[in-house]
Design a protein around this motif. Structure first.
Motif, PDB file in Angstrom:
ATOM      1  N   SER A  90       5.146   3.827   8.432  1.00 30.84           N
ATOM      2  CA  SER A  90       5.206   2.385   8.191  1.00 30.84           C
ATOM      3  C   SER A  90       6.637   1.892   7.984  1.00 30.84           C
ATOM      4  CB  SER A  90       4.343   2.009   6.977  1.00 30.84           C
ATOM      5  OG  SER A  90       4.912   2.454   5.754  1.00 30.84           O
ATOM      6  N   TRP A  91       7.580   2.822   7.823  1.00 23.64           N
ATOM      7  CA  TRP A  91       8.991   2.448   7.709  1.00 23.64           C
ATOM      8  C   TRP A  91       9.688   2.456   9.069  1.00 23.64           C
ATOM      9  CZ3 TRP A  91      10.730   0.179   3.557  1.00 23.64           C
ATOM     10  CH2 TRP A  91      10.137   0.450   2.308  1.00 23.64           C
ATOM     11  N   SER A  92       8.968   2.756  10.120  1.00 27.14           N
ATOM     12  CA  SER A  92       9.563   2.872  11.447  1.00 27.14           C
ATOM     13  C   SER A  92       9.575   1.528  12.156  1.00 27.14           C
ATOM     14  CB  SER A  92       8.779   3.881  12.286  1.00 27.14           C
ATOM     15  OG  SER A  92       7.515   3.338  12.630  1.00 27.14           O
ATOM     16  N   ARG A  93       9.979   1.550  13.421  1.00 29.91           N
ATOM     17  CA  ARG A  93      10.005   0.333  14.227  1.00 29.91           C
ATOM     18  C   ARG A  93       8.602  -0.199  14.492  1.00 29.91           C
ATOM     19  NH1 ARG A  93      13.819   1.966  19.198  1.00 29.91           N
ATOM     20  NH2 ARG A  93      13.261   4.060  18.504  1.00 29.91           N
ATOM     21  N   GLU A  94       7.592   0.613  14.188  1.00 26.05           N
ATOM     22  CA  GLU A  94       6.217   0.184  14.374  1.00 26.05           C
ATOM     23  C   GLU A  94       5.652  -0.488  13.129  1.00 26.05           C
ATOM     24  OE1 GLU A  94       4.171   3.700  15.481  1.00 26.05           O
ATOM     25  OE2 GLU A  94       5.108   3.839  17.457  1.00 26.05           O
ATOM     26  N   SER A  95       6.497  -0.788  12.148  1.00 31.04           N
ATOM     27  CA  SER A  95       6.014  -1.323  10.869  1.00 31.04           C
ATOM     28  C   SER A  95       5.255  -2.635  11.029  1.00 31.04           C
ATOM     29  CB  SER A  95       7.182  -1.511   9.899  1.00 31.04           C
ATOM     30  OG  SER A  95       8.125  -2.426  10.421  1.00 31.04           O
ATOM     31  N   LEU A  96       5.619  -3.452  12.023  1.00 30.07           N
ATOM     32  CA  LEU A  96       4.930  -4.730  12.198  1.00 30.07           C
ATOM     33  C   LEU A  96       3.462  -4.529  12.570  1.00 30.07           C
ATOM     34  CD1 LEU A  96       7.586  -6.965  13.988  1.00 30.07           C
ATOM     35  CD2 LEU A  96       6.868  -7.011  11.600  1.00 30.07           C
ATOM     36  N   ASP A  97       3.135  -3.384  13.175  1.00 29.27           N
ATOM     37  CA  ASP A  97       1.741  -3.133  13.525  1.00 29.27           C
ATOM     38  C   ASP A  97       0.879  -2.963  12.279  1.00 29.27           C
ATOM     39  OD1 ASP A  97      -0.383  -2.708  15.393  1.00 29.27           O
ATOM     40  OD2 ASP A  97      -0.283  -0.561  14.951  1.00 29.27           O
TER      41      ASP A  97
END
Length: 214
Positions: A90-97
């Motif tokens: 959840s801290w990655s670039r995918e956090s918005l998902d």
């Protein structure tokens, strides 16, 4: 006896076990997941028993974007387990998902439940809403999530409770904060799975997988 229920995240670890348990009680189950049965290996594996039941109807939909009213219409209870899991990712670039899936998806499902008069809602939350603790957590402890995932799960909880508290709402809501859940079908990135199946179990991975439920 519940006549018809919806299980979101039906192809997942906990969701698929819940589907099997409900079908075993003679409940008609609508199973929603973004993974399509017949096209996704995990969905096929986890729902292998369910797809053979005349009481089970699978749907491949996205809570955040698809139309949901027809899905929940006629359901007495919704078990909401669909979510984007994982603290570190959840801290990655995918956090918005995490916001899209866990918060917006929950909000849209609540709106559909309200319009269709669904009476009960059970939402799968997480220990991640609690944050760090120096003793065993209690239900009455203040929440303090320390990751985007934890924040998204707490937001989903609070949305469910807000809708249930409305004076004109027919909906009741229960949030279950899961801690360390483990067993068959668990995610391979979970610590217990890694310990059992990746060299730390004395009888080896192949033998360990034949031992059955723990």
């Amino acid at each position: 006896m519940m006549s018809r229920v919806l299980v979101t995240g039906a192809a997942g670890f906990i969701g698929s076990h819940l589907v099997d348990a409900l079908l075993g009680r003679g409940v008609r189950v609508v199973g929603l997941d973004r993974r399509r049965v017949g096209e996704h290996a995990l969905a096929d594996e986890n729902l292998a028993e369910a797809v053979g039941s005349p009481l089970f109807t699978p749907y491949c939909l996205d809570l955040a974007v698809d139309q949901l009213d027809d899905l929940v219409a006629g359901c007495d209870t919704v078990f909401h387990l669909a979510a984007r899991p994982g603290v570190r990712p959840s801290w990655s670039r995918e956090s918005l998902d995490y916001t899209q899936t866990n918060v917006l998806g929950t909000h849209r499902l609540l709106e559909a439940c309200t319009r269709q008069g669904v009476r009960r809602r059970v939402v799968a939350s997480s220990s991640s809403v609690s944050g760090p603790a120096d003793r065993p957590s209690r239900d009455e402890d203040p929440t303090c999530p320390v990751s985007p995932y934890g924040v998204s799960k707490l937001a989903a909880e609070q949305l469910c409770l807000a809708y249930a508290r409305r004076a004109d709402s027919p909906l009741s809501a229960v949030a279950l904060r899961y801690f360390t859940v483990y067993g068959p079908r668990q995610r391979p990135d979970m610590a217990i799975d890694r310990i059992l199946y990746r060299g730390m179990w004395p009888v080896g991975a192949a033998a360990a997988r034949t031992l059955g439920p723990w």
